[in-house]
Scaffold this active site. Structure first.
Site, short mmCIF file in Angstrom:
data_model
loop_
_atom_site.label_atom_id
_atom_site.label_comp_id
_atom_site.label_asym_id
_atom_site.label_seq_id
_atom_site.Cartn_x
_atom_site.Cartn_y
_atom_site.Cartn_z
N SER A 135 3.12 5.05 4.89
CA SER A 135 2.84 5.53 3.54
C SER A 135 2.66 4.33 2.60
O SER A 135 1.74 3.55 2.78
CB SER A 135 3.94 6.49 3.09
N MET A 136 3.52 4.13 1.62
CA MET A 136 3.43 2.94 0.78
C MET A 136 3.42 1.68 1.64
O MET A 136 2.67 0.73 1.37
CB MET A 136 4.61 2.88 -0.19
#
Length: 277
Positions: A106-107
């Site tokens: 994700s991030m």
């Protein structure tokens, strides 16, 4: 240990608090996999991976970012360049010929991409491969604009998208602990994606996704193909945004397979170019 060595050791320990080398100044046999967390997440998410021993060819190294986990007392960074500068310093502390992989979920996927891009731009040793999970490629639209929301709106939106367990809403103390980190993280992501002009990486990319991920579904995972001039491979596994923990054995097997494939075409990471290029 000299004063400068002690400082360097302490700095490395801040970023990799759950990992200790048997021989810190020597090259380890397995391929290191530096694991970067999702927004609001910490290094502890990868502890089961590090302790599983399922893939003896890999050394899983959970990376701790400021403001969470063992670095809770530090201010979380909302600037991508600050985070990447710290990671570059961490990588510079390792032997230049030691093979490694950057993994981000994700991030963490965008942080791992930007770190790899900086390594290439500075002609420094590259990872054998960039491995991204549950994230959209830099420059593609975000699922929603998060960094302008109120605290309540931010939490509700993140939970609704499956990016944070719904249980956190029931614990006020936990919410207050998570919010500053979560806000810094979504600010980092939003501002980075607004300004980034993606470039093509000279190392292979493996992209993993969850079939039922509401934040980065299968159609976005294949978009990572445009980020590499070397080999690209992707795989969609059962599960939601946190499929990587639901399918730990499969994800670790994919990491091991990627490491073996890269090692088969190169003796190790090359400065500023892909293995085997």
């Amino acid at each position: 240990m000299t004063g400068s060595s002690a400082v360097q050791h302490d700095e490395v320990a801040r970023w990799t608090p759950w990992h200790r080398d048997a021989a810190p100044n020597g090259r380890s046999g397995p391929v290191r996999v530096y694991c970067l967390p999702h927004a609001g997440g910490s290094a502890s998410a990868y502890l089961p991976w590090a302790r599983s021993g399922e893939q003896p060819g890999l050394t899983i190294v959970p990376v701790e970012l400021a403001g969470r986990g063992t670095r809770l007392a530090e201010q979380p960074s909302a600037v991508m360049d600050e985070v990447v500068d710290g990671l570059l310093a961490l990588l510079a502390s390792r032997p230049a010929d030691e093979p490694f992989i950057l993994f981000g979920h994700s991030m963490g996927a965008r942080i791992a991409y930007e770190t790899t891009r900086r390594l290439a731009a500075e002609a420094r040793p590259l990872p054998l491969s960039l491995v991204v999970s549950g994230g959209r490629a830099p420059g593609t639209p975000d699922v929603t604009r998060l960094h302008g929301l109120t605290d309540d709106e931010l939490l509700e939106r993140i939970v609704g998208l499956g990016g944070t367990p719904a249980e956190v809403l029931e614990f006020a103390d936990l919410m207050q602990m998570i919010l500053p980190v979560l806000r810094a993280d979504v600010t980092l992501l939003g501002e980075y994606n607004d300004r980034v002009r993606p470039t093509v990486l000279p190392c292979p990319v493996l992209a993993l996704g969850g079939a039922d991920d509401l934040m980065a579904g299968p159609e976005w995972i294949t978009g990572w193909r445009s980020t590499t001039a070397a080999g690209f491979r992707h795989r969609i596994l059962p599960g939601d945004h946190f499929f990587l923990h639901q399918q730990r054995a499969e994800v670790l097997a994919e990491l091991a397979a990627q490491a073996r494939a890269c090692l088969d075409t190169a003796d190790g990471p090359q400065e500023g170019r892909a293995p085997g290029a």
